[in-house]
Write an enzyme that holds these catalytic residues in place. Structure first.
Site, PDB file in Angstrom:
ATOM      1  N   HIS A   1      59.739  54.627  39.896  1.00  0.00           N
ATOM      2  CA  HIS A   1      58.849  53.509  40.260  1.00  0.00           C
ATOM      3  C   HIS A   1      59.303  52.951  41.602  1.00  0.00           C
ATOM      4  O   HIS A   1      60.439  53.186  42.032  1.00  0.00           O
ATOM      5  CB  HIS A   1      58.897  52.391  39.205  1.00  0.00           C
TER       6      HIS A   1
ATOM      7  N   ASP B   1      59.612  49.056  43.483  1.00  0.00           N
ATOM      8  CA  ASP B   1      59.592  47.643  43.097  1.00  0.00           C
ATOM      9  C   ASP B   1      58.474  46.958  43.882  1.00  0.00           C
ATOM     10  O   ASP B   1      58.209  47.309  45.030  1.00  0.00           O
ATOM     11  CB  ASP B   1      60.943  46.976  43.411  1.00  0.00           C
TER      12      ASP B   1
ATOM     13  N   HIS C   1      62.530  55.092  42.894  1.00  0.00           N
ATOM     14  CA  HIS C   1      63.842  55.252  42.263  1.00  0.00           C
ATOM     15  C   HIS C   1      63.717  55.342  40.752  1.00  0.00           C
ATOM     16  O   HIS C   1      62.679  54.999  40.180  1.00  0.00           O
ATOM     17  CB  HIS C   1      64.790  54.115  42.693  1.00  0.00           C
TER      18      HIS C   1
ATOM     19  N   ARG D   1      75.473  51.439  30.102  1.00  0.00           N
ATOM     20  CA  ARG D   1      75.221  51.007  31.488  1.00  0.00           C
ATOM     21  C   ARG D   1      74.359  49.750  31.481  1.00  0.00           C
ATOM     22  O   ARG D   1      73.349  49.697  30.785  1.00  0.00           O
ATOM     23  CB  ARG D   1      74.515  52.125  32.258  1.00  0.00           C
TER      24      ARG D   1
HETATM   25  C1  LIG Z   1      58.135  40.301  39.258  1.00  0.00           C
HETATM   26  C2  LIG Z   1      58.262  41.419  38.600  1.00  0.00           C
HETATM   27  C3  LIG Z   1      58.889  42.656  39.133  1.00  0.00           C
HETATM   28  C4  LIG Z   1      58.773  43.600  37.974  1.00  0.00           C
HETATM   29  C5  LIG Z   1      57.529  43.143  37.309  1.00  0.00           C
HETATM   30  C6  LIG Z   1      57.752  41.652  37.255  1.00  0.00           C
HETATM   31  O1  LIG Z   1      56.581  41.003  36.921  1.00  0.00           O
HETATM   32  C7  LIG Z   1      58.823  41.312  36.233  1.00  0.00           C
HETATM   33  C8  LIG Z   1      59.670  42.474  35.869  1.00  0.00           C
HETATM   34  C9  LIG Z   1      59.971  43.430  37.016  1.00  0.00           C
HETATM   35  C10 LIG Z   1      60.254  44.824  36.508  1.00  0.00           C
HETATM   36  C11 LIG Z   1      61.696  45.021  36.013  1.00  0.00           C
HETATM   37  C12 LIG Z   1      61.902  46.472  35.614  1.00  0.00           C
HETATM   38  C13 LIG Z   1      61.292  47.467  36.599  1.00  0.00           C
HETATM   39  C14 LIG Z   1      59.871  47.039  37.022  1.00  0.00           C
HETATM   40  C15 LIG Z   1      59.203  48.100  37.870  1.00  0.00           C
HETATM   41  C16 LIG Z   1      59.089  46.640  35.797  1.00  0.00           C
HETATM   42  O2  LIG Z   1      58.388  47.341  35.124  1.00  0.00           O
HETATM   43  O3  LIG Z   1      59.307  45.297  35.522  1.00  0.00           O
HETATM   44  C17 LIG Z   1      59.968  45.698  37.712  1.00  0.00           C
HETATM   45  C18 LIG Z   1      58.688  45.089  38.254  1.00  0.00           C
HETATM   46  C19 LIG Z   1      58.277  45.441  39.636  1.00  0.00           C
HETATM   47  O4  LIG Z   1      59.062  45.468  40.594  1.00  0.00           O
HETATM   48  O5  LIG Z   1      57.092  45.722  39.775  1.00  0.00           O
HETATM   49  O1  LIG Z   2      69.296  50.073  36.597  1.00  0.00           O
HETATM   50  C1  LIG Z   2      69.091  50.462  37.730  1.00  0.00           C
HETATM   51  O2  LIG Z   2      69.971  50.974  38.429  1.00  0.00           O
HETATM   52  C2  LIG Z   2      67.709  50.360  38.316  1.00  0.00           C
HETATM   53  C3  LIG Z   2      66.894  49.220  37.767  1.00  0.00           C
HETATM   54  C4  LIG Z   2      65.580  49.094  38.443  1.00  0.00           C
HETATM   55  O3  LIG Z   2      65.127  49.974  39.115  1.00  0.00           O
HETATM   56  C5  LIG Z   2      64.806  47.841  38.309  1.00  0.00           C
HETATM   57  O4  LIG Z   2      65.249  46.931  37.589  1.00  0.00           O
HETATM   58  O5  LIG Z   2      63.740  47.763  38.937  1.00  0.00           O
HETATM   59 FE   LIG Z   3      63.414  49.188  40.312  1.00  0.00          FE
END
Ligand SMILES: C=C1C[C@]23C[C@@]1(O)CC[C@H]2[C@@]12CCC[C@@](C)(C(=O)O1)[C@H]2[C@@H]3C(=O)O
Ligand SMILES: O=C(O)CCC(=O)C(=O)O
Ligand SMILES: [Fe+2]
Length: 359
Positions: free
Chosen positions: A229, A231, A286, A296
């Protein structure tokens, strides 16, 4: 006022996808969690190719930062100035949370349309197999969830919330500085950011803290911790608790493992940074794996713009030869688009007019 906490209201997550595996009671990787990991992009030997390492105390690191933004969309950094005990404390509290009995963690389960709470990452929706992970997202002082997680243990509730509050305070100050430094490496300053002087003010930026857990896995080569994914944030600062597992995709090379360096933090540049920089800064794809010996954990701080501020390519980067590549969007709107279209979301924001005039 539009807020990112409403981002999932229009497209809530399927309730059954939010519930993590009962990791305490599994001794094998169940079919539901068994992945065939594609070798189309191979995992490269970290001795031959590694993420740039930026020494923040080095005044000559500007070009390295720029290269890291443009070529990688990620880097590790040392000499960030954040006291190590801040990480130790957040790691202790994170481990305390995730080693709670399953039923207790489920008492703080995220609701389908919400950002915060315990559960599977939102991106689970886009993958057919389930991931070997569990997470807890929070904004601010998470007392409401802490009272569910540690009922009748006020000291534990307070210790958890205090560590999370302290961590967010450190990260807020740090990411504002880091954002300025990264803009500097692209030839810009914070004053060039259109929302900096807006009514909402820069200090109103929003951030989400995400605690990630990858329990020990009996067969890590057939399980996916967190699937590929990007961010959505401007910048994500990641503490990876000295444990391997994180990999970033470098085009034409493959998946590059991010070898933990004592005291270092990982910076991922996100989709909004890609837009603000008019495509200069890469949004890094990543993923992360669990392993078969250590539990982890990682802590990700997602730094984004103020609620309601429209993000668009910065004016200083726009001229006749460089038209704006993206249409303006708020973080909330972008999260909504990502909830529906995942990795295609960025393309949907592309300014078609700019594409034509640059052809
Ligand atoms: C602000 C945010 C970034 C995030 C989506 C969210 O609404 C809250 C959770 C965040 C997270 C954490 C895990 C990885 C990720 C891709 C996900 O599914 O939820 C990230 C989101 C993001 O960066 O899009
Ligand atoms: O755990 C990790 O190293 C990556 C976590 C991550 O990609 C995320 O929280 O968006
Ligand atoms: Fe991430």
């Amino acid at each position: 006022m539009s807020s990112i906490t409403d981002s999932y209201k229009a497209n809530p997550m399927k309730p059954n996808l939010i519930i993590p595996l009962d990791f305490d009671n599994v001794h094998d990787v169940p079919e539901s969690h068994r992945w065939t990991i594609s070798t189309e992009d191979p995992v490269v030997d970290p001795a031959t190719c590694s993420l740039p390492l930026v020494d923040l105390s080095d005044p000559n690191s500007t070009s390295l930062k720029r290269q890291a933004c443009e070529k990688w969309g990620a880097f590790q950094m040392i000499n960030h100035g954040i006291p190590l005990n801040v990480f130790e404390e957040v790691e202790i509290q994170t481990r305390r949370l995730f080693t709670l009995p399953t039923q207790q963690k489920l008492s703080a389960l995220r609701s389908p349309d919400s950002v915060t709470g315990y559960g599977m990452p939102h991106i689970q929706t886009f993958y057919p197999k389930l991931m070997w992970t569990e997470g807890f997202q929070l904004i601010g002082y998470p007392m409401k969830d802490a009272t569910k997680l540690w009922p009748n243990q006020p000291d534990q509730q307070t210790n958890f919330c205090d560590a999370m509050e302290k961590y967010q305070k450190e990260m807020k100050a740090f990411t504002e500085k880091l954002f300025g430094m990264l803009l500097g490496s692209l030839g810009l300053t914070l004053e060039d950011v259109h929302w900096y002087n807006s009514a909402e003010g820069f200090s109103k930026h929003i951030a989400v803290l995400s605690l990630n857990s990858y329990p020990v896995c009996p067969d890590p080569s057939h399980a996916m911790g967190i699937a590929p994914h990007t961010d959505t944030s401007l910048i994500t600062v990641l503490y990876q608790s000295g444990t391997t597992g994180l990999q970033v995709l470098q085009d034409g090379v493959g998946w590059v493992p991010v070898t933990p360096i004592a005291g270092a933090l990982v910076v991922n540049l996100g989709d909004l940074m890609h837009m603000v920089s008019n495509g200069l800064s890469k949004s890094i794809l990543h993923r992360a794996f669990a392993n078969n010996s250590n539990h982890r954990v990682s802590v990700a701080y997602f730094f984004g713009p103020p609620s309601g501020s429209e993000i668009s390519p910065l004016a200083k980067l726009i001229d006749h030869d460089h038209p704006p590549e993206f249409n303006p969007v708020t973080w909330k709107e972008f999260l909504e688009t990502k909830t529906k279209h995942f990795l295609k979301a960025i393309e949907l924001l592309r300014n078609k007019g700019a594409a034509k005039s640059s052809e």
